[in-house]
Design an enzyme around this catalytic site. Structure first.
Site, PDB file in Angstrom:
ATOM      1  N   SER A  15       0.951  -1.299   0.147  1.00 12.58           N
ATOM      2  CA  SER A  15       0.121  -0.104   0.134  1.00 12.58           C
ATOM      3  C   SER A  15       0.748   1.089   0.039  1.00 12.58           C
ATOM      4  O   SER A  15       1.703   1.427  -0.871  1.00 12.58           O
ATOM      5  CB  SER A  15      -0.947  -0.231   1.124  1.00 12.58           C
ATOM      6  N   ASP A  42      -4.401   8.694  -0.801  1.00 15.85           N
ATOM      7  CA  ASP A  42      -4.581   8.852   0.254  1.00 15.85           C
ATOM      8  C   ASP A  42      -5.003  10.460   0.728  1.00 15.85           C
ATOM      9  O   ASP A  42      -4.554  11.384  -0.361  1.00 15.85           O
ATOM     10  CB  ASP A  42      -3.373   8.590   1.375  1.00 15.85           C
ATOM     11  N   HIS A  58      -4.509   1.209  -4.672  1.00 13.34           N
ATOM     12  CA  HIS A  58      -6.025   0.798  -4.372  1.00 13.34           C
ATOM     13  C   HIS A  58      -7.172   1.367  -5.580  1.00 13.34           C
ATOM     14  O   HIS A  58      -8.305   1.869  -5.067  1.00 13.34           O
ATOM     15  CB  HIS A  58      -6.437   1.714  -3.062  1.00 13.34           C
TER      16      HIS A  58
END
Lengths: 184, 184
Positions: B131, B146, B168
């Site tokens: 990630s 993010d 993601h």
């Protein structure tokens, strides 16, 4: 979906979450609010800041049409040779949405944030922001959902209000199985 | 969900999109891949970088347990008084997920990105990222999803691979009516 605040003697700020509702024209849902807001301020001409998108000519054309429907003239800052002069002379500001990082970087490059802050907070020039234009009106862009496609020199924003906003907050989808409980 | 690349003579990098699959334990889905990766590199002890989360003690404990299940010892960099020394001596790196901006800011503060780059690309020390730990292994964090909760001095990252990654990415929900066609 907007909040209107009087931040002190004369300061007038209308912050919208987004410009377009599903299936509607640009700004359509917000037109009565924007029209009423500028009318109360006796403003019939605004300075548009299209920095959050790359096609500034196209963006200004769309915004101009929407404002004409409200009986308000709109000039885009990118068509002036001197953005300082344009910001100093504006009788109202409309800062459109797009990418918050791109918008903030270009605001720093044009060096007009101090002018906008002073004119809105001290001279009562009305400010309407939408989406990214709402983010940059707050303390900082630390709560944006946008992708950091460019790097502004700082995340500090114009600071017309004393808090941050996440204009596109969506409640978490509790049924999602995209990742684990820890999103990491 | 990971990609393993040999970037040149000896460079070994395994980049995972996430640490936890829905309903599974931390790293469970990835254990066979991580175990196999480090085994091929003859590595039985790794340096963990927990900078992407605030509870570094708790994070290190969870990671330590997961790595012990794979027969690999794990030391967390935040327990060393000298992070330079720890990065210079590491026989493998594991950089965990969390917030990409926080992780990158702390990597700059610890001033260990050049050491990691050199040791992975020139000395063949294996690197596993998950990630945020995958984002910082790429050219820059410009493609993270993010929130920019803190400001790193630059968006430039470690650069172990010559491209960026969005770990993601989710296909757009074409039925969504959250906003208009223009997300602005």
């Amino acid at each position: 979906m907007g909040i209107e605040r009087d931040m002190g003697p004369g300061a007038k700020v209308l912050l919208l979450s987004n410009s377009t509702m599903h299936g509607e024209n640009y700004l359509a849902y917000a037109e009565p609010h924007i029209k009423d807001f500028f009318k109360k301020c006796n403003v019939d001409r605004v300075l548009f800041i299209p920095y959050a998108l790359n096609d500034m000519d196209g963006y200004a054309e769309v915004a101009k049409k929407a404002f004409l429907r409200m009986g308000i003239e709109l000039d885009s800052i990118h068509t002036f040779s001197d953005p300082h002069w344009a910001a100093e002379k504006a009788t109202g500001f409309f800062v459109g949405g797009g990418n918050t990082f791109l918008l903030l970087k270009r605001l720093y490059e044009a060096d007009i944030m101090d002018i906008i802050r002073r004119r809105v907070l001290q001279n009562g020039i009305p400010y309407v922001g939408s989406s990214a234009g709402t983010n940059v009106a707050t303390v900082s862009i630390n709560t944006t959902n946008d992708m950091p496609i460019v790097q502004p020199p700082s995340f500090q924003a114009i600071g017309l209000v004393h808090f941050n906003i996440n204009p596109h907050y969506v409640d978490p989808d509790l049924s999602s199985k995209h990742m684990g409980v820890r999103a990491s």
